[in-house]
Design a protein around this motif. Structure first.
Motif, PDB file in Angstrom:
ATOM      1  N   LEU A  39     -21.051  16.043   7.998  1.00  0.00           N
ATOM      2  CA  LEU A  39     -21.094  15.900   9.863  1.00  0.00           C
ATOM      3  C   LEU A  39     -21.823  16.907  10.440  1.00  0.00           C
ATOM      4  O   LEU A  39     -22.577  16.655  11.212  1.00  0.00           O
ATOM      5  CB  LEU A  39     -19.664  15.993  10.236  1.00  0.00           C
ATOM      6  CG  LEU A  39     -19.515  15.831  11.753  1.00  0.00           C
ATOM      7  CD1 LEU A  39     -20.022  14.470  12.277  1.00  0.00           C
ATOM      8  CD2 LEU A  39     -18.058  16.064  12.234  1.00  0.00           C
ATOM      9  N   ILE A  40     -21.758  18.103  10.063  1.00  0.00           N
ATOM     10  CA  ILE A  40     -22.382  19.383  10.367  1.00  0.00           C
ATOM     11  C   ILE A  40     -23.921  19.084  10.067  1.00  0.00           C
ATOM     12  O   ILE A  40     -24.707  19.300  11.052  1.00  0.00           O
ATOM     13  CB  ILE A  40     -21.871  20.753  10.255  1.00  0.00           C
ATOM     14  CG1 ILE A  40     -20.474  20.902  10.454  1.00  0.00           C
ATOM     15  CG2 ILE A  40     -23.109  21.759  10.482  1.00  0.00           C
ATOM     16  CD1 ILE A  40     -19.711  22.078   9.714  1.00  0.00           C
ATOM     17  N   TRP A  45     -29.340  17.830  11.913  1.00  0.00           N
ATOM     18  CA  TRP A  45     -30.711  17.136  11.718  1.00  0.00           C
ATOM     19  C   TRP A  45     -30.875  16.224  12.999  1.00  0.00           C
ATOM     20  O   TRP A  45     -32.057  16.241  13.235  1.00  0.00           O
ATOM     21  CB  TRP A  45     -30.581  16.512  10.413  1.00  0.00           C
ATOM     22  CG  TRP A  45     -30.850  17.246   9.206  1.00  0.00           C
ATOM     23  CD1 TRP A  45     -30.188  17.644   8.153  1.00  0.00           C
ATOM     24  CD2 TRP A  45     -32.211  17.722   8.813  1.00  0.00           C
ATOM     25  NE1 TRP A  45     -30.979  18.554   7.295  1.00  0.00           N
ATOM     26  CE2 TRP A  45     -32.169  18.549   7.769  1.00  0.00           C
ATOM     27  CE3 TRP A  45     -33.664  17.677   9.606  1.00  0.00           C
ATOM     28  CZ2 TRP A  45     -33.064  19.227   7.016  1.00  0.00           C
ATOM     29  CZ3 TRP A  45     -34.570  18.530   8.855  1.00  0.00           C
ATOM     30  CH2 TRP A  45     -34.379  19.077   7.999  1.00  0.00           C
ATOM     31  N   ALA A  46     -29.955  15.473  13.443  1.00  0.00           N
ATOM     32  CA  ALA A  46     -30.327  14.602  14.326  1.00  0.00           C
ATOM     33  C   ALA A  46     -30.748  15.172  15.832  1.00  0.00           C
ATOM     34  O   ALA A  46     -31.414  14.569  16.374  1.00  0.00           O
ATOM     35  CB  ALA A  46     -29.105  13.550  14.478  1.00  0.00           C
ATOM     36  N   GLU A  47     -29.829  16.226  15.974  1.00  0.00           N
ATOM     37  CA  GLU A  47     -30.035  16.801  17.425  1.00  0.00           C
ATOM     38  C   GLU A  47     -30.916  17.708  17.558  1.00  0.00           C
ATOM     39  O   GLU A  47     -31.364  18.076  18.784  1.00  0.00           O
ATOM     40  CB  GLU A  47     -28.763  17.141  17.696  1.00  0.00           C
ATOM     41  CG  GLU A  47     -27.489  15.924  17.888  1.00  0.00           C
ATOM     42  CD  GLU A  47     -27.951  15.160  18.859  1.00  0.00           C
ATOM     43  OE1 GLU A  47     -28.350  15.057  19.791  1.00  0.00           O
ATOM     44  OE2 GLU A  47     -27.417  13.843  18.481  1.00  0.00           O
ATOM     45  N   ILE A  57     -32.058  25.127   9.167  1.00  0.00           N
ATOM     46  CA  ILE A  57     -30.896  24.200   9.345  1.00  0.00           C
ATOM     47  C   ILE A  57     -29.672  24.354   8.313  1.00  0.00           C
ATOM     48  O   ILE A  57     -28.626  24.342   8.733  1.00  0.00           O
ATOM     49  CB  ILE A  57     -31.142  22.816   9.508  1.00  0.00           C
ATOM     50  CG1 ILE A  57     -31.984  22.544  10.896  1.00  0.00           C
ATOM     51  CG2 ILE A  57     -30.144  21.714   9.184  1.00  0.00           C
ATOM     52  CD1 ILE A  57     -32.559  21.185  10.952  1.00  0.00           C
ATOM     53  N   SER A  58     -30.203  24.774   6.965  1.00  0.00           N
ATOM     54  CA  SER A  58     -29.360  24.950   6.256  1.00  0.00           C
ATOM     55  C   SER A  58     -28.553  26.253   6.297  1.00  0.00           C
ATOM     56  O   SER A  58     -27.314  26.357   6.067  1.00  0.00           O
ATOM     57  CB  SER A  58     -29.844  25.112   4.752  1.00  0.00           C
ATOM     58  OG  SER A  58     -30.447  24.019   4.252  1.00  0.00           O
ATOM     59  N   MET A  59     -29.170  27.248   6.866  1.00  0.00           N
ATOM     60  CA  MET A  59     -28.659  28.451   7.234  1.00  0.00           C
ATOM     61  C   MET A  59     -27.497  28.151   8.077  1.00  0.00           C
ATOM     62  O   MET A  59     -26.258  28.713   8.275  1.00  0.00           O
ATOM     63  CB  MET A  59     -29.554  29.451   7.633  1.00  0.00           C
ATOM     64  CG  MET A  59     -28.645  30.775   7.840  1.00  0.00           C
ATOM     65  SD  MET A  59     -30.179  32.175   8.455  1.00  0.00           S
ATOM     66  CE  MET A  59     -30.425  31.178  10.153  1.00  0.00           C
ATOM     67  N   TYR A  65     -20.072  25.895   9.295  1.00  0.00           N
ATOM     68  CA  TYR A  65     -18.993  25.373   8.234  1.00  0.00           C
ATOM     69  C   TYR A  65     -17.902  26.763   7.965  1.00  0.00           C
ATOM     70  O   TYR A  65     -16.778  26.548   8.030  1.00  0.00           O
ATOM     71  CB  TYR A  65     -19.624  24.828   7.092  1.00  0.00           C
ATOM     72  CG  TYR A  65     -18.336  24.347   6.126  1.00  0.00           C
ATOM     73  CD1 TYR A  65     -17.741  23.248   6.158  1.00  0.00           C
ATOM     74  CD2 TYR A  65     -17.876  25.389   5.029  1.00  0.00           C
ATOM     75  CE1 TYR A  65     -16.752  22.573   5.445  1.00  0.00           C
ATOM     76  CE2 TYR A  65     -16.929  24.591   4.231  1.00  0.00           C
ATOM     77  CZ  TYR A  65     -16.547  23.583   4.586  1.00  0.00           C
ATOM     78  OH  TYR A  65     -15.264  23.007   3.570  1.00  0.00           O
ATOM     79  N   GLU A  66     -18.510  27.712   7.883  1.00  0.00           N
ATOM     80  CA  GLU A  66     -17.788  29.097   7.626  1.00  0.00           C
ATOM     81  C   GLU A  66     -16.797  29.245   8.761  1.00  0.00           C
ATOM     82  O   GLU A  66     -15.654  29.573   8.494  1.00  0.00           O
ATOM     83  CB  GLU A  66     -18.512  30.219   6.897  1.00  0.00           C
ATOM     84  CG  GLU A  66     -18.917  29.960   5.599  1.00  0.00           C
ATOM     85  CD  GLU A  66     -20.037  31.047   5.051  1.00  0.00           C
ATOM     86  OE1 GLU A  66     -20.194  32.066   5.793  1.00  0.00           O
ATOM     87  OE2 GLU A  66     -20.605  30.924   3.898  1.00  0.00           O
TER      88      GLU A  66
END
Length: 68
Positions: A39-40, A45-47, A57-59, A65-66
């Motif tokens: 979801l995150i 990616w979409a916004e 984005i991965s970072m 998430y953390e």
């Protein structure tokens, strides 16, 4: 730009809270943790604008998430 990022953050936290509310102890199962992580990722990616690359984005995804 800051206003835009604030709107994305607000949207993301709303989505996360809604998703987590559907689960009892969402951190107990790998599937539910993966659902929140996805979801995150999908929301970022979409916004986020195209100037945010895959590495950024991965970072951010990992940090969010953390935090959650």
């Amino acid at each position: 730009m800051n206003t835009f990022l604030k709107e994305v953050a607000t949207l993301l936290i709303r989505k996360i809270k809604t998703e987590i509310a559907e689960f009892d102890h969402w951190t107990d199962k790998q599937e539910t943790k993966a659902a929140i992580d996805n979801l995150i990722r999908d929301t970022l990616w979409a916004e986020l604008p195209a100037c945010y690359d895959k590495i950024s984005i991965s970072m951010y995804r990992r940090q969010i998430y953390e935090y959650v």
